[in-house]
Design an enzyme around this catalytic site. Sequence first.
Site, PDB file in Angstrom:
ATOM      1  N   CYS A 251      43.437  36.257  -9.064  1.00  0.00           N
ATOM      2  CA  CYS A 251      44.316  36.431  -7.897  1.00  0.00           C
ATOM      3  C   CYS A 251      44.320  37.844  -7.323  1.00  0.00           C
ATOM      4  O   CYS A 251      43.885  38.047  -6.186  1.00  0.00           O
ATOM      5  CB  CYS A 251      45.739  36.048  -8.279  1.00  0.00           C
ATOM      6  SG  CYS A 251      45.890  34.320  -8.725  1.00  0.00           S
TER       7      CYS A 251
HETATM    8  N1  LIG Z   1      45.172  31.238 -12.234  1.00  0.00           N
HETATM    9  C1  LIG Z   1      46.318  31.620 -11.740  1.00  0.00           C
HETATM   10  O1  LIG Z   1      47.108  32.214 -12.433  1.00  0.00           O
HETATM   11  C2  LIG Z   1      46.725  31.331 -10.301  1.00  0.00           C
HETATM   12  C3  LIG Z   1      48.035  31.592  -9.913  1.00  0.00           C
HETATM   13  C4  LIG Z   1      48.439  31.289  -8.623  1.00  0.00           C
HETATM   14  C5  LIG Z   1      47.517  30.758  -7.719  1.00  0.00           C
HETATM   15  N2  LIG Z   1      46.240  30.532  -8.100  1.00  0.00           N
HETATM   16  C6  LIG Z   1      45.340  29.933  -7.121  1.00  0.00           C
HETATM   17  O2  LIG Z   1      45.185  28.545  -7.430  1.00  0.00           O
HETATM   18  C7  LIG Z   1      43.849  28.116  -7.131  1.00  0.00           C
HETATM   19  C8  LIG Z   1      43.189  27.535  -8.380  1.00  0.00           C
HETATM   20  O3  LIG Z   1      43.082  28.552  -9.358  1.00  0.00           O
HETATM   21  P1  LIG Z   1      42.848  28.229 -10.889  1.00  0.00           P
HETATM   22  O4  LIG Z   1      43.085  29.506 -11.605  1.00  0.00           O
HETATM   23  O5  LIG Z   1      43.611  27.016 -11.320  1.00  0.00           O
HETATM   24  O6  LIG Z   1      41.289  27.871 -10.866  1.00  0.00           O
HETATM   25  P2  LIG Z   1      40.442  27.189 -12.055  1.00  0.00           P
HETATM   26  O7  LIG Z   1      39.045  27.626 -11.865  1.00  0.00           O
HETATM   27  O8  LIG Z   1      41.121  27.408 -13.378  1.00  0.00           O
HETATM   28  O9  LIG Z   1      40.557  25.650 -11.757  1.00  0.00           O
HETATM   29  C9  LIG Z   1      40.037  25.025 -10.656  1.00  0.00           C
HETATM   30  C10 LIG Z   1      39.589  23.645 -11.054  1.00  0.00           C
HETATM   31  O10 LIG Z   1      39.193  22.976  -9.882  1.00  0.00           O
HETATM   32  C11 LIG Z   1      38.062  22.188 -10.190  1.00  0.00           C
HETATM   33  N3  LIG Z   1      37.412  21.869  -8.925  1.00  0.00           N
HETATM   34  C12 LIG Z   1      36.576  22.635  -8.179  1.00  0.00           C
HETATM   35  N4  LIG Z   1      36.215  21.967  -7.064  1.00  0.00           N
HETATM   36  C13 LIG Z   1      36.841  20.783  -7.094  1.00  0.00           C
HETATM   37  C14 LIG Z   1      36.880  19.669  -6.224  1.00  0.00           C
HETATM   38  N5  LIG Z   1      36.174  19.634  -5.097  1.00  0.00           N
HETATM   39  N6  LIG Z   1      37.640  18.621  -6.577  1.00  0.00           N
HETATM   40  C15 LIG Z   1      38.355  18.645  -7.722  1.00  0.00           C
HETATM   41  N7  LIG Z   1      38.354  19.667  -8.600  1.00  0.00           N
HETATM   42  C16 LIG Z   1      37.609  20.716  -8.279  1.00  0.00           C
HETATM   43  C17 LIG Z   1      37.272  23.030 -11.142  1.00  0.00           C
HETATM   44  O11 LIG Z   1      36.383  22.254 -11.914  1.00  0.00           O
HETATM   45  C18 LIG Z   1      38.403  23.630 -12.005  1.00  0.00           C
HETATM   46  O12 LIG Z   1      38.710  22.819 -13.119  1.00  0.00           O
HETATM   47  C19 LIG Z   1      43.149  29.334  -6.553  1.00  0.00           C
HETATM   48  O13 LIG Z   1      43.279  29.323  -5.168  1.00  0.00           O
HETATM   49  C20 LIG Z   1      43.957  30.499  -7.122  1.00  0.00           C
HETATM   50  O14 LIG Z   1      43.871  31.641  -6.295  1.00  0.00           O
HETATM   51  C21 LIG Z   1      45.819  30.800  -9.378  1.00  0.00           C
END
Ligand SMILES: NC(=O)c1ccc[n+]([C@@H]2O[C@H](COP(=O)([O-])OP(=O)(O)OC[C@H]3O[C@@H](n4cnc5c(N)ncnc54)[C@H](O)[C@@H]3O)[C@@H](O)[C@H]2O)c1
Length: 418
Positions: A251
């Site tokens: 992030c």
């Molecule tokens: N990690 C954090 O602490 C956090 C906190 C707040 C916001 N975010 C935001 O949330 C979003 C996700 O982050 P994350 O950390 O969970 O990512 P992540 O990489 O842990 O998880 C994303 C998941 O989405 C899957 N994926 C990718 N393309 C896909 C599709 N077309 N259909 C279905 N699944 C799909 C991937 O295989 C993966 O399992 C980002 O925008 C991030 O900026 C993350």
Amino acid sequence: MGYVGQPLAFAAHESGFSVIGFDIDPARVSALNEGRSTIRTIPDAKVSTMLHDGRFHASANLSEVAEADAILICVPTPLSKNREPDLTHVRRSAKAIGEMLRPDQLVCLESTTYPGCTQEIVKPALEASGLKVGTDIFLAYSPEREDPGSKFRTSEIPKIVGADDENSRVLAEAFYGRLVNKIVPVANSRTAEAVKLSENIFRCVNIALVNELKHIFARMEIDVWEVIDAAATKPFGFMPFYPGPGLGGHCIPVDPFYLSWKAREYDFATRFIELAGEVNTAMPYHVVEAIATALNDRKKPLHGSRVLVLGVAYKKDVDDLRESPTLKIMQLLGERGVRLDYNDPHFPELQKMRHYNFAGMRSVDLSPSNVASYDCVVIATDHTSYDYAAIVESAQLVVDTRNATRRLIRHRNKIVLC
Ligand SMILES: NC(=O)c1ccc[n+]([C@@H]2O[C@H](COP(=O)([O-])OP(=O)(O)OC[C@H]3O[C@@H](n4cnc5c(N)ncnc54)[C@H](O)[C@@H]3O)[C@@H](O)[C@H]2O)c1
């Protein structure tokens, strides 16, 4: 079903909903269906509990989207090589969902993104189905505020909700109102997108500020951590941020540039964001210089020295190394001829990554004799499980980027805070 999707699925399940955890990664889907969490901070028991009452399963089969009343998109939103928003995953999932949509479904984007993305990218992809947002289907933006490893449960964190028509707003508020204790409705999806970016930009800029203060105070022989802890006793008007080896995680190093990019469309230069990025990006270089100086003071060159780096995760006690500054530090040390090893209880072995290749490197043990064999031990990530007293006792020299050794006063002569 990543770091954001899994806790959200649990919160929905806890609120009484039946949940399908969709992911394109078949390994992740199998793990969840076998009762295994893929995130260290989420215990396996939690996944098994959900599986056993029959209201949860994971799936890689998108046709199941038709069964859902609410569809939450939590896919990655990284930066491209040119540090521009890479919305491939959002586009792909919105398009795929659009092809499966049926009337009356609510779609919510949770991924962090720039103001306007829900309207400009997700809405047209859904409406390609022929269904109209606001009358046939409903759309909202509600940013995730997950903090992996923190003490807050998803349901305890107030949730921002923004939609662009009345029906979508009512539905999204009703849905999230079941999931979390408090929702914070805002004017529209763009405002909700801007809230999320503002939260992360606030952190990014303040971390850069303390990183800069660290350099100034170091020259003045003032301990920046003591300054911050003392300033934090003020009951109003000050919020502590702590310096470190650089920014990490999915992030804080990434999201601010979503706003910089969009701001260019409005002829606006986001100078604070650029400056904070500059200061924070310089931190791993600063750490490497501090290691070189500390070795030099002991009549050792960086080239050929053996250095052990502790902690590759981007912050303590998490199994996430995305954008970790440790990786940059390791790369820079390698380029300067250092004989490098690492230890991290959460990463027994490193794989090839997008920007780094440490494939095959394995976490070494922290026995006193092994720790003593290195010219320098670098504390890059301050995992709670480390026995800092034992490490410092055995080490020849410790460079501490996190002030993890603050209580080890009697070993001050071999500790360099940086
Ligand atoms: N990690 C954090 O602490 C956090 C906190 C707040 C916001 N975010 C935001 O949330 C979003 C996700 O982050 P994350 O950390 O969970 O990512 P992540 O990489 O842990 O998880 C994303 C998941 O989405 C899957 N994926 C990718 N393309 C896909 C599709 N077309 N259909 C279905 N699944 C799909 C991937 O295989 C993966 O399992 C980002 O925008 C991030 O900026 C993350």
